[in-house]
Design a protein around this motif. Sequence first.
Motif, PDB file in Angstrom:
ATOM      1  N   GLU A  55      23.665  50.868 -14.387  1.00  0.00           N
ATOM      2  CA  GLU A  55      22.820  49.741 -14.008  1.00  0.00           C
ATOM      3  C   GLU A  55      23.404  48.462 -14.583  1.00  0.00           C
ATOM      4  N   GLU A  56      23.771  47.534 -13.680  1.00  0.00           N
ATOM      5  CA  GLU A  56      24.279  46.215 -14.072  1.00  0.00           C
ATOM      6  C   GLU A  56      25.426  46.318 -15.072  1.00  0.00           C
ATOM      7  N   GLY A  57      26.382  47.193 -14.766  1.00  0.00           N
ATOM      8  CA  GLY A  57      27.576  47.321 -15.591  1.00  0.00           C
ATOM      9  C   GLY A  57      27.377  48.068 -16.888  1.00  0.00           C
ATOM     10  N   ILE A  58      26.277  48.806 -17.001  1.00  0.00           N
ATOM     11  CA  ILE A  58      25.951  49.534 -18.225  1.00  0.00           C
ATOM     12  C   ILE A  58      25.657  50.990 -17.882  1.00  0.00           C
ATOM     13  N   ILE A  59      26.164  51.925 -18.697  1.00  0.00           N
ATOM     14  CA  ILE A  59      25.766  53.321 -18.587  1.00  0.00           C
ATOM     15  C   ILE A  59      24.503  53.512 -19.409  1.00  0.00           C
ATOM     16  N   ILE A  60      23.451  54.014 -18.773  1.00  0.00           N
ATOM     17  CA  ILE A  60      22.188  54.245 -19.467  1.00  0.00           C
ATOM     18  C   ILE A  60      21.879  55.738 -19.441  1.00  0.00           C
ATOM     19  N   GLY A  61      21.664  56.301 -20.632  1.00  0.00           N
ATOM     20  CA  GLY A  61      21.260  57.697 -20.744  1.00  0.00           C
ATOM     21  C   GLY A  61      19.767  57.778 -20.987  1.00  0.00           C
ATOM     22  N   TYR A  62      19.071  58.552 -20.166  1.00  0.00           N
ATOM     23  CA  TYR A  62      17.616  58.686 -20.249  1.00  0.00           C
ATOM     24  C   TYR A  62      17.261  60.015 -20.913  1.00  0.00           C
ATOM     25  N   ALA A  63      16.536  59.940 -22.024  1.00  0.00           N
ATOM     26  CA  ALA A  63      16.171  61.154 -22.753  1.00  0.00           C
ATOM     27  C   ALA A  63      15.255  62.040 -21.918  1.00  0.00           C
ATOM     28  N   LYS A  64      15.421  63.342 -22.073  1.00  0.00           N
ATOM     29  CA  LYS A  64      14.595  64.319 -21.367  1.00  0.00           C
ATOM     30  C   LYS A  64      14.132  65.373 -22.363  1.00  0.00           C
ATOM     31  N   ALA A  65      12.837  65.676 -22.316  1.00  0.00           N
ATOM     32  CA  ALA A  65      12.259  66.615 -23.280  1.00  0.00           C
ATOM     33  C   ALA A  65      12.640  68.058 -22.971  1.00  0.00           C
ATOM     34  N   GLY A 208      12.455  59.603 -21.297  1.00  0.00           N
ATOM     35  CA  GLY A 208      12.786  58.366 -20.605  1.00  0.00           C
ATOM     36  C   GLY A 208      13.305  57.264 -21.511  1.00  0.00           C
ATOM     37  N   LYS A 209      13.260  57.454 -22.839  1.00  0.00           N
ATOM     38  CA  LYS A 209      13.830  56.462 -23.754  1.00  0.00           C
ATOM     39  C   LYS A 209      15.335  56.377 -23.512  1.00  0.00           C
ATOM     40  N   LYS A 210      15.881  55.171 -23.700  1.00  0.00           N
ATOM     41  CA  LYS A 210      17.228  54.885 -23.213  1.00  0.00           C
ATOM     42  C   LYS A 210      18.246  54.712 -24.342  1.00  0.00           C
ATOM     43  N   SER A 211      19.463  55.156 -24.067  1.00  0.00           N
ATOM     44  CA  SER A 211      20.640  54.834 -24.871  1.00  0.00           C
ATOM     45  C   SER A 211      21.637  54.130 -23.954  1.00  0.00           C
ATOM     46  N   TYR A 212      22.240  53.057 -24.437  1.00  0.00           N
ATOM     47  CA  TYR A 212      23.059  52.189 -23.591  1.00  0.00           C
ATOM     48  C   TYR A 212      24.520  52.188 -24.057  1.00  0.00           C
ATOM     49  N   PHE A 213      25.440  52.177 -23.081  1.00  0.00           N
ATOM     50  CA  PHE A 213      26.875  52.148 -23.371  1.00  0.00           C
ATOM     51  C   PHE A 213      27.565  51.189 -22.402  1.00  0.00           C
ATOM     52  N   ARG A 214      28.520  50.425 -22.903  1.00  0.00           N
ATOM     53  CA  ARG A 214      29.268  49.510 -22.032  1.00  0.00           C
ATOM     54  C   ARG A 214      30.625  49.206 -22.665  1.00  0.00           C
ATOM     55  N   ASN A 215      31.477  48.525 -21.884  1.00  0.00           N
ATOM     56  CA  ASN A 215      32.791  48.054 -22.370  1.00  0.00           C
ATOM     57  C   ASN A 215      33.582  49.183 -23.039  1.00  0.00           C
ATOM     58  N   ILE A 216      33.683  50.308 -22.331  1.00  0.00           N
ATOM     59  CA  ILE A 216      34.361  51.482 -22.886  1.00  0.00           C
ATOM     60  C   ILE A 216      35.838  51.426 -22.523  1.00  0.00           C
ATOM     61  N   ARG A 217      36.681  51.278 -23.509  1.00  0.00           N
ATOM     62  CA  ARG A 217      38.119  51.166 -23.246  1.00  0.00           C
ATOM     63  C   ARG A 217      38.900  51.945 -24.300  1.00  0.00           C
ATOM     64  N   ILE A 218      40.137  52.338 -23.918  1.00  0.00           N
ATOM     65  CA  ILE A 218      40.933  53.211 -24.782  1.00  0.00           C
ATOM     66  C   ILE A 218      42.399  52.797 -24.742  1.00  0.00           C
ATOM     67  N   GLN A 219      43.072  52.970 -25.859  1.00  0.00           N
ATOM     68  CA  GLN A 219      44.530  52.831 -25.945  1.00  0.00           C
ATOM     69  C   GLN A 219      45.114  54.190 -26.295  1.00  0.00           C
TER      70      GLN A 219
END
Length: 462
Positions: A55-65, A208-219
């Motif tokens: 969503e909008e350039g972000i990876i969002i992980g949604y918690a599931k019980a 449904g609580k969220k964890s957010y990740f973005r700008n993931i880059r590697i060398q």
Amino acid sequence: MKIIKTLSLICTCAALFYCCSPAEQSQEDDWTQLFDGQTLDGWKTVMGEADFQVEEGIIIGYAKANTPNTFLITEQEYGDFILELDLKIEDLSSNSGIMARGQFDPSARDNNGLVYGYQIEADPTDRAWSGGLYDEARRGWIYPLDLNPEAKDAFKMGEWNTYRIEAIGHTIKSWINGQEVAYVIDDMDSRGFIGLQVHSINNPEDEGKKSYFRNIRIQTENLNPKPFTGDVFVVNTLKNVVTDYEKEKGWKLLFDGKTSDGWKGAYKDNFPEDGWHVEDGILRVEAADGSESTNFGDIVTKDKFSSFDLSFDFKMTEGANSGVKYFVTLTEGNKGSAIGLEYQILDDDRHPDAKMGRDGNRTLASLYDLITAKKSNRFVSPMGEWNRGRIIVHPNNKVEHFLNGLKVLEYERGSKAFRDNVANSKYAQWEKFGEAEEGHILLQDHGDEVSFRNIKIRELDE
């Protein structure tokens, strides 16, 4: 006039070109984006049933019980690399982490799969171990932040946090928002995937609580490791190796892995001829009859120490009893083991000493017969596996015991509380017990087989 303007433009362009050095240009070009900002191409979800969305350039992980930990992992594996990404957590239930050289066994858990291996933690709780290294589904915590308490405030709850992870050779280091966090030397895995975790939850209200990740880059090429400039403790699982960084901070081996140099029998001039063995980088005392220091005898360092940081690995056999003593003066003239403050080494489940003393003050990692170690069983390695002990004696006489990176007790030598404990112990007969200005380090022979390795020390400035 036109010629002058043209020359000025050329000079300006040249200046802009040369202000960015070839090395800087090359290093920037070496980054590869692992997330394109729009899709999850190159990634796959394994283990649990939590959902990952873009969503909008972000990876969002949604918690599931009521589902296991869920991991979004790269389809490609990596060996040596430098990884950077931004991570955000907004709820205390949303424990997360980043797998570095992660492993996946699809046949485990009845073919439901199992992720395991190195994970750099994102810990939103008051424990604040974000950036520490956890060995997922294998050995547990390798680098809890009790080892680097100054880094506990690096992670900002509800804000974007920039992680940097270096995995180069046997070295894994982590930073959060530029703060140096964990430094580990380990040879368990040389390559694996990058993974993003959504932790399992049991409370349906947290779904449904969220964890957010973005700008993931590697060398992965032309790697330029970033040195640690602070004084950070290194967890080094390689046998009897001190890194250059550790040497710079004053660390040295007390056991070289090959000889008994630097050690002798307590109350003796030489190292014991029998019972103590140096084999395959391990210093081992063999089993006898389980009695205290009446078989092969204790061994002590030839040198004496006052303020120091001592780290050691130990492995017990079933029912074993031993100890690491410090401030051993060898002047008491007592029978049995030499007198000194003791970091207890004990099989708490099978040795009767665990139920003696007062309130468990003879159990593993306790200050023997004086102060009980506050520990959880999850931080104790199973019998027959290695545990990591650590004793810090500060110049102000504050002393700390650690077990597998977790601080389990602290006290002050010579304080009223300390002397009150001594008065109620087996040491009451010795005046000013444990208050010597300096003493030997001792490894105890208590008639049981116990092994030691990675015994290293640094002396602390006054």
